[in-house]
Design a protein around this motif. Structure first.
Motif, short mmCIF file in Angstrom:
data_model
loop_
_atom_site.label_atom_id
_atom_site.label_comp_id
_atom_site.label_asym_id
_atom_site.label_seq_id
_atom_site.Cartn_x
_atom_site.Cartn_y
_atom_site.Cartn_z
N TRP A 17 -10.58 18.45 94.42
CA TRP A 17 -10.16 18.11 95.77
C TRP A 17 -8.93 17.22 95.67
O TRP A 17 -8.83 16.37 94.79
CB TRP A 17 -11.27 17.34 96.49
N SER A 20 -5.99 13.57 99.70
CA SER A 20 -6.20 13.45 101.14
C SER A 20 -7.62 13.88 101.52
O SER A 20 -8.25 13.29 102.40
CB SER A 20 -5.18 14.29 101.91
N GLU A 21 -8.14 14.91 100.84
CA GLU A 21 -9.51 15.35 101.12
C GLU A 21 -10.52 14.29 100.70
O GLU A 21 -11.49 14.02 101.43
CB GLU A 21 -9.78 16.66 100.36
N GLU A 24 -10.46 11.33 103.12
CA GLU A 24 -11.16 11.63 104.37
C GLU A 24 -12.66 11.70 104.16
O GLU A 24 -13.44 11.19 104.97
CB GLU A 24 -10.66 12.95 104.93
#
Length: 254
Positions: A17, A20-21, A24
């Protein structure tokens, strides 16, 4: 297991991942992730011919451990030491944290009682007439922060002193574990029915005693001492209450 807002979440099958993933998913900033990598407690992979970071499942699980330790108030420095150490170091650090947390809980309980009692006293008299000794002398347990506020040569000095090493004191006095304070309240009511009043008693932690030792002093003289090893806190509390009851009945006025 990957988490979102503290709850397990099933996400599509992926091997990695991007930053940014992960930011979040775990509700933290990308800047924090980069910082964890800079100090060496987290690792990322770089996309081919790219500066962008990616994290695999192993690093996500490591991040979950970091976030859990942060939630438990471990410093970043301590987390780095724990993750770079061995299991024994980890267990020792956790036990120290448990002891510190227990001490804080006892102090919070004491602070809450003091605030409530002070409010009651102020409803009865002006602040210039308040007596610290009168407020504290009825307390069964005092932490070392307030124990010194009562002169030990005071006429209101207690007959009983129950000193305990750390961390056993925290377990025995915890109402959800040993429940010693609550048991003493019940003992007082029990003895009153037999016309044998339980005199003043003070329970406190003593760093000079071995970790699991309990010492009972009656009227300035030692009457009982015991080292508890891997014993349930309820059993410890019950044994202390038995000693207090027996000695109180033995020394009651004829």
């Amino acid at each position: 297991m990957l988490l979102r807002n503290g709850k397990p979440e099933v996400i599509r099958i992926k091997q990695r991942w991007d930053i940014s993933e992960i930011a979040e998913l775990y509700q933290i900033s990308a800047r924090t992730l980069r910082y964890y990598e800079e100090i060496g407690i987290l690792k990322s992979h770089r996309k081919t011919d790219s500066k962008y970071r990616e994290y695999d499942r192993e690093q996500c699980e490591r991040l979950e451990v970091i976030l859990l330790l942060r939630r438990l108030s471990f410093s970043i420095k301590m987390i780095a030491e724990l993750l770079g150490g061995n299991d024994e170091d980890f267990r020792t650090a956790l036990q120290e944290k448990i002891t510190d947390n227990g001490r804080q809980l006892l102090e919070m309980r004491e602070t809450d009682r003091l605030l409530r009692d002070l409010a009651i006293e102020l409803s009865r008299k002006p602040i210039t007439d308040l007596s610290t000794t009168n407020i504290l002398s009825g307390y069964t347990y005092l932490t070392n922060k307030t124990e010194g506020m009562i002169p030990m040569n005071s006429p209101q000095n207690e007959k009983y002193r129950v000193a305990m090493g750390m961390p056993i004191c925290l377990e025995i006095c915890n109402e959800n574990a040993g429940g010693l304070l609550e048991k003493i309240v019940a003992l007082r009511s029990e003895l009153e029915k037999t016309s044998c009043a339980l005199p003043k008693i003070r329970i406190y932690d003593n760093a000079d005693l071995p970790a699991n030792q309990v010492l009972v002093v009656w009227d300035g003289k030692e009457v009982w001492r015991k080292n508890f090893q891997s014993t349930d806190a309820v059993i410890c509390a019950d044994e202390i209450v038995v000693q207090i009851r027996e000695n109180c009945l033995k020394n009651r006025p004829v």
